[in-house]
Design a protein around this motif. Sequence first.
Motif, short mmCIF file in Angstrom:
data_model
loop_
_atom_site.label_atom_id
_atom_site.label_comp_id
_atom_site.label_asym_id
_atom_site.label_seq_id
_atom_site.Cartn_x
_atom_site.Cartn_y
_atom_site.Cartn_z
N GLY A 1 50.63 58.46 66.90
CA GLY A 1 51.39 57.26 67.24
C GLY A 1 52.32 56.85 66.12
O GLY A 1 53.48 56.47 66.35
N LEU A 2 51.82 56.92 64.87
CA LEU A 2 52.67 56.60 63.73
C LEU A 2 53.78 57.62 63.57
O LEU A 2 54.94 57.25 63.29
N GLY B 1 57.66 65.60 46.64
CA GLY B 1 58.53 64.46 46.86
C GLY B 1 58.30 63.75 48.18
O GLY B 1 59.11 62.91 48.58
N ALA B 2 57.19 64.04 48.87
CA ALA B 2 56.95 63.46 50.19
C ALA B 2 56.13 62.18 50.11
O ALA B 2 55.37 61.95 49.15
N LEU B 3 56.28 61.35 51.12
CA LEU B 3 55.39 60.21 51.32
C LEU B 3 54.22 60.69 52.16
O LEU B 3 54.41 61.32 53.21
N VAL B 4 53.00 60.42 51.71
CA VAL B 4 51.80 60.78 52.46
C VAL B 4 51.12 59.50 52.94
O VAL B 4 50.91 58.57 52.16
N ILE B 5 50.81 59.44 54.22
CA ILE B 5 50.10 58.31 54.81
C ILE B 5 48.81 58.82 55.43
O ILE B 5 48.82 59.81 56.17
N VAL B 6 47.69 58.18 55.12
CA VAL B 6 46.40 58.54 55.70
C VAL B 6 45.95 57.41 56.62
O VAL B 6 45.84 56.26 56.19
N THR B 7 45.70 57.73 57.87
CA THR B 7 45.26 56.73 58.84
C THR B 7 43.79 56.92 59.19
O THR B 7 43.28 58.05 59.20
N ASP B 8 43.12 55.82 59.48
CA ASP B 8 41.78 55.81 60.07
C ASP B 8 40.73 56.56 59.24
O ASP B 8 39.82 57.15 59.79
N THR B 9 40.85 56.50 57.92
CA THR B 9 39.94 57.26 57.05
C THR B 9 39.48 56.39 55.90
O THR B 9 40.28 56.00 55.04
N MET C 1 46.33 48.71 64.61
CA MET C 1 47.09 48.37 63.40
C MET C 1 48.48 48.99 63.43
O MET C 1 49.46 48.36 63.00
N ILE C 2 48.59 50.22 63.93
CA ILE C 2 49.90 50.87 64.00
C ILE C 2 50.81 50.10 64.96
O ILE C 2 52.01 49.96 64.72
N LYS D 1 51.73 55.79 74.39
CA LYS D 1 50.61 56.56 74.96
C LYS D 1 49.56 56.86 73.90
O LYS D 1 48.35 56.67 74.12
N PHE D 2 50.00 57.32 72.74
CA PHE D 2 49.06 57.64 71.67
C PHE D 2 48.27 56.41 71.22
O PHE D 2 47.05 56.46 71.02
N LEU D 3 48.97 55.30 71.05
CA LEU D 3 48.31 54.09 70.57
C LEU D 3 47.32 53.55 71.59
O LEU D 3 46.23 53.10 71.24
N PHE D 4 47.69 53.60 72.86
CA PHE D 4 46.78 53.16 73.91
C PHE D 4 45.52 54.03 73.92
O PHE D 4 44.39 53.51 74.01
#
Length: 314
Positions: free
Chosen positions: A33-34, A73-81, A126-127, A148-151
Motif C-alpha cells: 500500500g505504501l 543512497g536509498a531511503l529504506v522504510i520498514v513497515t509493521d515490524t 497508519m499508511i 485495495k492493499f490497505l483494506f
Amino acid sequence: MKRQIIDKIEQYDTIIIHRHIRPDPDAYGSQFGLKALIQDNYPDKKVYAVGTHDECLSYLGCPDTVSDEEYKGALVIVTDTANTGRIDDDRYSRGDFLIKIDHHPNDDAYGDLLWVNTGSSSCSEMIYELYEEGREYKNWKLSENGAKFLFAGIVGDTGRFLYPSTTTRTFEIAGQLINYPFDRNAIFNGMYEMDSNLLKLQGYVYQNFVMDENGAAYIKLPKELLEEFGVTVSETSSLVGSLSNIKGVRAWIMFVEEPNEIRVRLRSKGPVVNQLAKKYNGGGHPLAAGATVHSWEEAEQVIADLQQLCKEYR
C-alpha cells in the motif's frame, strides 16, 4: 512526524520498503500500500517492496527483486515490524536513511526516524493516515490499487473487525476505502477460502486440542502431521483463530513444527500474551503474539506458562 516522513519520501529518488518475516496480510498490505501510494504521487521515483514471498498471499501480489546496488543512497522504510531481528532481508541497514512505521510496542526503537502508534489497529491503517496527511500537505492521491492493499491489511489484522484493536477510527478508514471500486470479494476469498486438505487439518485441530479448567488451550502440529495432511507451515496460519470459537477458551497456542524449530502462535481473549512471547524469542500485540522454541520439551514449558497466566487472570 507524518510530515517529516513525507519530506523524506520527496527527498529520495529510490525508496525500498521492507516488512517482517513470515508475512501476514497487514505486512503485505502496509508494504504494498505504501509502495502504491508513493508511486501514485511520484511516478518518477523507483519504489521497491522486498522480502521472501509467501504463496498464501499471492492474491495480493509478489515482492520485488532488488540488487545490492539499489541500496546506495536509498531511503529504506520498514513497515509493521517491531524489532530488527524480524525484518525480512537484512539489507535494510544499507540505505542512506531508515524509517520505522509500526503499530507494535516500541521495544526496539530502530531507525533514523520512527512513527509508532500502538493504538492503531494495523500498520495499514497508519499508511492510510499518512495518505490523509499527504493529501492535506502535498495534495496526494490514493489509487484503487493502493486502497485495495490497505483494506486487506486492515481486515487481516482486525480479524474482519472482530478483534478489540478495532476502533471507531478503523471503521471510518475502512468506510473511506470501500468507496474505491476494488473487488472486496476477491480479497475475502483469497484470505479465507481453504483447500480441502486444510479443512481436514482444521477438523483434526478441533478433535485434538487440549484445554484446562482455566481456559488455557493448545494444539501441537508436528511436521509429520503436516506432511500427512499435505499442508505447509505458512498455510497453518489461517487456522490459528480456530480455537477462538471454543466456549471457555481464554488463551491458546498453536505449535507448528518446522525443520529446525517450532513456531509458537499465541492468541488470547483477555490474558496478555506478548510478554510470554518475549520470554521465548518473540513478541507482538497484547492479545496476539508469536514466539519460537527449539524442542517439544521447551514447548511444554510454554504451555505451563500459559496455564499459569490464565489461572492468574481476572
